[in-house]
Motif scaffolding. Sequence first.
Motif, PDB file in Angstrom:
ATOM      1  N   GLU A   1     -11.158 -11.493 -29.122  1.00  0.00           N
ATOM      2  CA  GLU A   1     -12.698 -11.830 -28.569  1.00  0.00           C
ATOM      3  C   GLU A   1     -13.222 -12.801 -29.288  1.00  0.00           C
ATOM      4  N   GLU A   2     -13.136 -12.842 -30.599  1.00  0.00           N
ATOM      5  CA  GLU A   2     -13.795 -14.023 -31.262  1.00  0.00           C
ATOM      6  C   GLU A   2     -13.510 -15.080 -31.087  1.00  0.00           C
ATOM      7  N   PHE A   3     -12.344 -15.527 -30.921  1.00  0.00           N
ATOM      8  CA  PHE A   3     -11.864 -16.598 -30.443  1.00  0.00           C
ATOM      9  C   PHE A   3     -12.435 -17.110 -29.158  1.00  0.00           C
ATOM     10  N   HIS A   4     -12.565 -16.326 -28.192  1.00  0.00           N
ATOM     11  CA  HIS A   4     -12.991 -16.691 -26.873  1.00  0.00           C
ATOM     12  C   HIS A   4     -14.446 -17.225 -27.121  1.00  0.00           C
ATOM     13  N   GLU A   5     -15.065 -16.539 -27.867  1.00  0.00           N
ATOM     14  CA  GLU A   5     -16.539 -17.077 -28.167  1.00  0.00           C
ATOM     15  C   GLU A   5     -16.509 -18.321 -28.861  1.00  0.00           C
ATOM     16  N   ASN A   6     -15.940 -18.521 -29.848  1.00  0.00           N
ATOM     17  CA  ASN A   6     -15.567 -19.782 -30.524  1.00  0.00           C
ATOM     18  C   ASN A   6     -15.060 -20.912 -29.327  1.00  0.00           C
ATOM     19  N   LEU A   7     -14.276 -20.469 -28.535  1.00  0.00           N
ATOM     20  CA  LEU A   7     -13.867 -21.408 -27.373  1.00  0.00           C
ATOM     21  C   LEU A   7     -14.907 -21.880 -26.494  1.00  0.00           C
ATOM     22  N   ALA A   8     -15.736 -21.103 -26.120  1.00  0.00           N
ATOM     23  CA  ALA A   8     -16.694 -21.494 -25.408  1.00  0.00           C
ATOM     24  C   ALA A   8     -17.735 -22.390 -26.032  1.00  0.00           C
ATOM     25  N   ASP A   9     -18.144 -22.012 -27.266  1.00  0.00           N
ATOM     26  CA  ASP A   9     -18.952 -23.079 -28.119  1.00  0.00           C
ATOM     27  C   ASP A   9     -18.415 -24.276 -28.197  1.00  0.00           C
TER      28      ASP A   9
ATOM     29  N   LEU B   1      -7.182 -29.435 -26.056  1.00  0.00           N
ATOM     30  CA  LEU B   1      -5.866 -29.148 -25.610  1.00  0.00           C
ATOM     31  C   LEU B   1      -5.009 -28.407 -26.672  1.00  0.00           C
ATOM     32  N   LEU B   2      -5.536 -28.554 -28.132  1.00  0.00           N
ATOM     33  CA  LEU B   2      -5.032 -27.613 -29.226  1.00  0.00           C
ATOM     34  C   LEU B   2      -5.670 -26.079 -29.094  1.00  0.00           C
ATOM     35  N   LEU B   3      -6.855 -26.196 -28.833  1.00  0.00           N
ATOM     36  CA  LEU B   3      -7.512 -24.930 -28.723  1.00  0.00           C
ATOM     37  C   LEU B   3      -7.013 -24.171 -27.475  1.00  0.00           C
TER      38      LEU B   3
ATOM     39  N   VAL C   1      -3.937 -22.542 -28.719  1.00  0.00           N
ATOM     40  CA  VAL C   1      -4.172 -21.386 -29.419  1.00  0.00           C
ATOM     41  C   VAL C   1      -4.392 -20.185 -28.509  1.00  0.00           C
ATOM     42  N   LYS C   2      -5.305 -20.621 -27.677  1.00  0.00           N
ATOM     43  CA  LYS C   2      -5.566 -19.338 -26.493  1.00  0.00           C
ATOM     44  C   LYS C   2      -4.397 -18.843 -26.037  1.00  0.00           C
ATOM     45  N   THR C   3      -3.439 -19.788 -25.545  1.00  0.00           N
ATOM     46  CA  THR C   3      -2.061 -19.014 -25.122  1.00  0.00           C
ATOM     47  C   THR C   3      -1.263 -18.154 -25.745  1.00  0.00           C
ATOM     48  N   PHE C   4      -1.305 -18.728 -27.278  1.00  0.00           N
ATOM     49  CA  PHE C   4      -0.464 -18.139 -28.207  1.00  0.00           C
ATOM     50  C   PHE C   4      -1.186 -16.640 -28.429  1.00  0.00           C
ATOM     51  N   LEU C   5      -2.610 -16.753 -28.503  1.00  0.00           N
ATOM     52  CA  LEU C   5      -3.260 -15.240 -28.804  1.00  0.00           C
ATOM     53  C   LEU C   5      -3.113 -14.284 -27.605  1.00  0.00           C
TER      54      LEU C   5
ATOM     55  N   ALA D   1      -0.435 -37.707 -25.807  1.00  0.00           N
ATOM     56  CA  ALA D   1       0.776 -37.779 -24.603  1.00  0.00           C
ATOM     57  C   ALA D   1       1.639 -36.497 -24.798  1.00  0.00           C
ATOM     58  N   LEU D   2       2.015 -36.138 -26.237  1.00  0.00           N
ATOM     59  CA  LEU D   2       2.734 -35.148 -26.601  1.00  0.00           C
ATOM     60  C   LEU D   2       2.200 -33.892 -26.060  1.00  0.00           C
ATOM     61  N   LEU D   3       1.011 -33.606 -26.303  1.00  0.00           N
ATOM     62  CA  LEU D   3       0.262 -32.344 -25.926  1.00  0.00           C
ATOM     63  C   LEU D   3       0.247 -32.088 -24.368  1.00  0.00           C
ATOM     64  N   ASN D   4      -0.193 -33.201 -23.721  1.00  0.00           N
ATOM     65  CA  ASN D   4      -0.342 -33.206 -22.191  1.00  0.00           C
ATOM     66  C   ASN D   4       0.785 -33.178 -21.317  1.00  0.00           C
ATOM     67  N   HIS D   5       1.903 -33.362 -21.949  1.00  0.00           N
ATOM     68  CA  HIS D   5       3.160 -33.312 -21.204  1.00  0.00           C
ATOM     69  C   HIS D   5       3.940 -32.114 -21.356  1.00  0.00           C
ATOM     70  N   ASN D   6       3.188 -31.003 -22.165  1.00  0.00           N
ATOM     71  CA  ASN D   6       4.034 -29.886 -22.370  1.00  0.00           C
ATOM     72  C   ASN D   6       2.824 -28.651 -22.236  1.00  0.00           C
ATOM     73  N   GLN D   7       2.353 -28.615 -21.126  1.00  0.00           N
ATOM     74  CA  GLN D   7       1.499 -27.328 -20.413  1.00  0.00           C
ATOM     75  C   GLN D   7       2.207 -26.724 -19.448  1.00  0.00           C
ATOM     76  N   PRO D   8       3.059 -25.747 -19.899  1.00  0.00           N
ATOM     77  CA  PRO D   8       4.201 -25.095 -18.941  1.00  0.00           C
ATOM     78  C   PRO D   8       3.351 -24.128 -17.941  1.00  0.00           C
ATOM     79  N   SER D   9       2.115 -23.894 -18.221  1.00  0.00           N
ATOM     80  CA  SER D   9       1.279 -23.007 -17.469  1.00  0.00           C
ATOM     81  C   SER D   9       0.795 -23.523 -16.202  1.00  0.00           C
ATOM     82  N   LEU D  10       0.973 -25.092 -16.155  1.00  0.00           N
ATOM     83  CA  LEU D  10       0.230 -25.728 -15.072  1.00  0.00           C
ATOM     84  C   LEU D  10       1.372 -26.062 -14.080  1.00  0.00           C
ATOM     85  N   ILE D  11       0.883 -26.193 -12.814  1.00  0.00           N
ATOM     86  CA  ILE D  11       1.415 -26.524 -11.869  1.00  0.00           C
ATOM     87  C   ILE D  11       1.558 -28.004 -11.274  1.00  0.00           C
TER      88      ILE D  11
END
Length: 361
Positions: free
Chosen positions: A22-30, A101-103, A106-110, A151-161
């Motif tokens: 819950e706190e992370f989602h507040e931090n993410l929005a900020d 992208l890093l956040l 984190v969101k996916t991991f949580l 480039a590494l992060l942008n090509h590793n988004q398995p949740s995206l179609i």
Amino acid sequence: MHTMLEFRTEQLNQELLQNLHEEFHENLADAENLIIELEHQPKETEKLSALFRNIHTVKGNLSIAQLPPLIPVLQELEDVLSLVRQGELEFNPKIGDLSLLLLDHVKTFLNDSLESETVFYDAKLYEDVGIQINKISTHSDPELQILKALALLNHNQPSLIEIEESMLHNQFPEQYPDLTYFANLIPSVENRMPQWKGRTNRLLNLAHRMLDGSQYDFDFEQIAAAIYTHDIAMSFLPIKLLSREQPMTQNEKKQIKAHVYACSFLLSQSEHWQQASRILHEHHEWVNGLGYPKGLTENDIHPGAMCLSIIHAYEAITHGHYYKSDYQRPVKRALVELSKLSNQQFSAFWVERLITSLYIH
């Protein structure tokens, strides 16, 4: 393809994990707000400090909750933000994208940690990204080094179609020969504007996905005709204007606005394409009434126009001229920016349709 490692969560304090989520989602929005604001005010020291503290808090909370996989790479990001605060680097859209992208990871991991006793993660990816970020401070071209990490992060988004660039016109019913005619003009448009390669088909496929499985008061063929005709009409504008990276003059803005009337008029000559004509005429309207040409509000704008408006914006962010390189901005960046304009420029309903069309659930 990296081997995915397992992280077991059954020994974790579930109450602590829920509070962290819950706190992370507040931090993410900020953080998202700060990143967007800093791109317009990169030297705003208070906002830089706030973003640094935000990332530091996320990292610290992961440590407290005993979720270590992403902590090292977040430390590297924190070090980059320290350099920005010290004036050794300037905050720019690439650093913003890296943070987003890093956040998102984190969101996916949580989320996965709350839903399952076993979380799979790509340790090698995080290690490689951390190595690339670590080199930013000593690299002769820091922006190029940031792009390597992105480039590494942008090509590793398995949740995206992936939005395919297949030729949808092959699927149009035979009673729409106009659409095949329009489609056959697109290669000439792309030859005139090479940076538009694949653009029209990306728009068609995204619109098709957003409309699929739901009932609307217009057919997909109507928005397809609008997409084709818009891009064909745009290709008649001066090349210098279409490829301009600097802010437009008032006269140039008038030229751009004029294409709304031009492409809408082309379709208005056909009785069958009256809805497509209206879609084009209204696709620059804002749901809050501040758009053009009529200043309509959401209830009066054709739903196809609101759909076209948001897919154009999505295309502009992900494939626009943001960098003098082949780098494309992350989908996450587009979704953050478009969500911020929900109920202002864009319909909240169509923003949600975009998001659900891009993510696998």
